[in-house]
Design a protein around this motif. Structure first.
Motif, PDB file in Angstrom:
ATOM      1  N   ILE A 123       0.841  -1.190   0.000  1.00  0.00           N
ATOM      2  CA  ILE A 123       0.000   0.000   0.000  1.00  0.00           C
ATOM      3  C   ILE A 123       0.882   1.248   0.000  1.00  0.00           C
ATOM      4  O   ILE A 123       2.072   1.184   0.330  1.00  0.00           O
ATOM      5  CB  ILE A 123      -0.959   0.030   1.215  1.00  0.00           C
ATOM      6  N   VAL A 129      -4.045   0.506  -2.255  1.00  0.00           N
ATOM      7  CA  VAL A 129      -3.347  -0.719  -2.635  1.00  0.00           C
ATOM      8  C   VAL A 129      -2.598  -0.507  -3.950  1.00  0.00           C
ATOM      9  O   VAL A 129      -3.174  -0.081  -4.951  1.00  0.00           O
ATOM     10  CB  VAL A 129      -4.334  -1.891  -2.771  1.00  0.00           C
ATOM     11  N   TYR A 199      -0.684  -5.740   5.080  1.00  0.00           N
ATOM     12  CA  TYR A 199      -0.545  -4.599   4.175  1.00  0.00           C
ATOM     13  C   TYR A 199       0.785  -3.910   4.487  1.00  0.00           C
ATOM     14  O   TYR A 199       0.942  -3.294   5.545  1.00  0.00           O
ATOM     15  CB  TYR A 199      -1.711  -3.628   4.362  1.00  0.00           C
TER      16      TYR A 199
END
Length: 254
Positions: A123, A129, A199
């Motif tokens: 990210i 993203v 992430y």
């Protein structure tokens, strides 16, 4: 009663991202965990942010320590955890909501597995993203781990195997996680969950950007130590190109 899972967030001057990281842990579907936020002498308001969440949730503990660097901070933070399973989240990254549930279930299901790791997505600074993590494509094996650090994020491990290999090596430099995973791969089975449950934030403040050369040479040293432990040092030596590509070269006469 001790929680099943202990998660650590080591932080140093990450006030811009820290709240997101904490909330991603507190929002887990698996609830029986403790969260240790270890502040490494931040000069911004990271401690205030951490204490704000600690006041709202009794599972959160905050330690405001003197600055000593990521490796020593992480080792110290893990030393005060109490869970059967342990792991950590970088202070600028995020956990998917089911990360603890899915990784703990994998450990519950197979006592031979000492560490479970997940796929991840990248990210940007605004939580957008960018795409799937490139290391997810590399199949795991103890041999392949010598050349590629595919066990990137997220990792949940059994405390007993962490202690078996003496945990974080304070002399491992910037690659304390890679060095630890190399040693773990020599004593336990490792399993990949092929789901993007982490992430990883790519931004200009990443250590991988700021100290790339040091990371490369720290990794080379960790691989050399692994070759020695595995009885391969007489046959191979680790070579590295400055771009960070590693390869094993047979020694003369081997």
């Amino acid at each position: 009663m001790s929680p099943t899972i202990s998660i650590v967030i080591p932080v140093y001057n990450r006030s811009h991202y820290l709240g997101y990281a904490i909330e991603s842990v507190l929002g887990q579907t698996r609830r029986d965990f403790e969260l240790i936020i270890w502040d490494d002498g931040s000069t911004d308001n990271s401690v205030d942010i951490a204490r704000h969440y600690a006041k709202q949730d009794e599972r959160v503990r905050v330690v405001a320590a003197d600055h000593q660097g990521t490796t020593l901070s992480l080792k110290a933070a893990l030393s005060i955890t109490t869970g059967t399973y342990i792991g950590w989240v970088d202070s600028d990254d995020l956990l998917a909501a089911t990360a603890l549930e899915e990784t703990a279930l994998a450990l519950d299901a197979n006592l031979q597995v000492g560490l479970v790791y997940t796929n991840y997505v990248v990210i940007d600074e605004n939580n957008n993203v960018i795409g799937p993590g490139q290391r997810c494509r590399i199949p795991y094996s103890p041999e392949q781990l010598l050349l590629n650090f595919m066990i990137f994020h997220f990792r949940l491990m059994r405390r007993c195997v962490y202690e078996q290999v003496d945990g974080i090596d304070p002399k491992s430099g910037l690659i304390q996680d890679y060095d630890l995973c190399l040693r773990l791969s020599e004593v336990t089975e490792i399993q990949q969950l092929k789901r993007p449950l982490y992430y990883y934030r790519n931004h200009s403040g990443n250590i991988s950007h700021q100290k790339r050369i040091e990371l490369i040479y720290n990794s080379q040293e960790a691989i050399a130590r692994a070759l020695q432990r595995r009885g391969l040092a007489d046959r191979y030596e680790i070579k590295v190109e400055i771009i960070g590509h590693y390869y094993l070269q047979p020694k003369n006469g081997a």
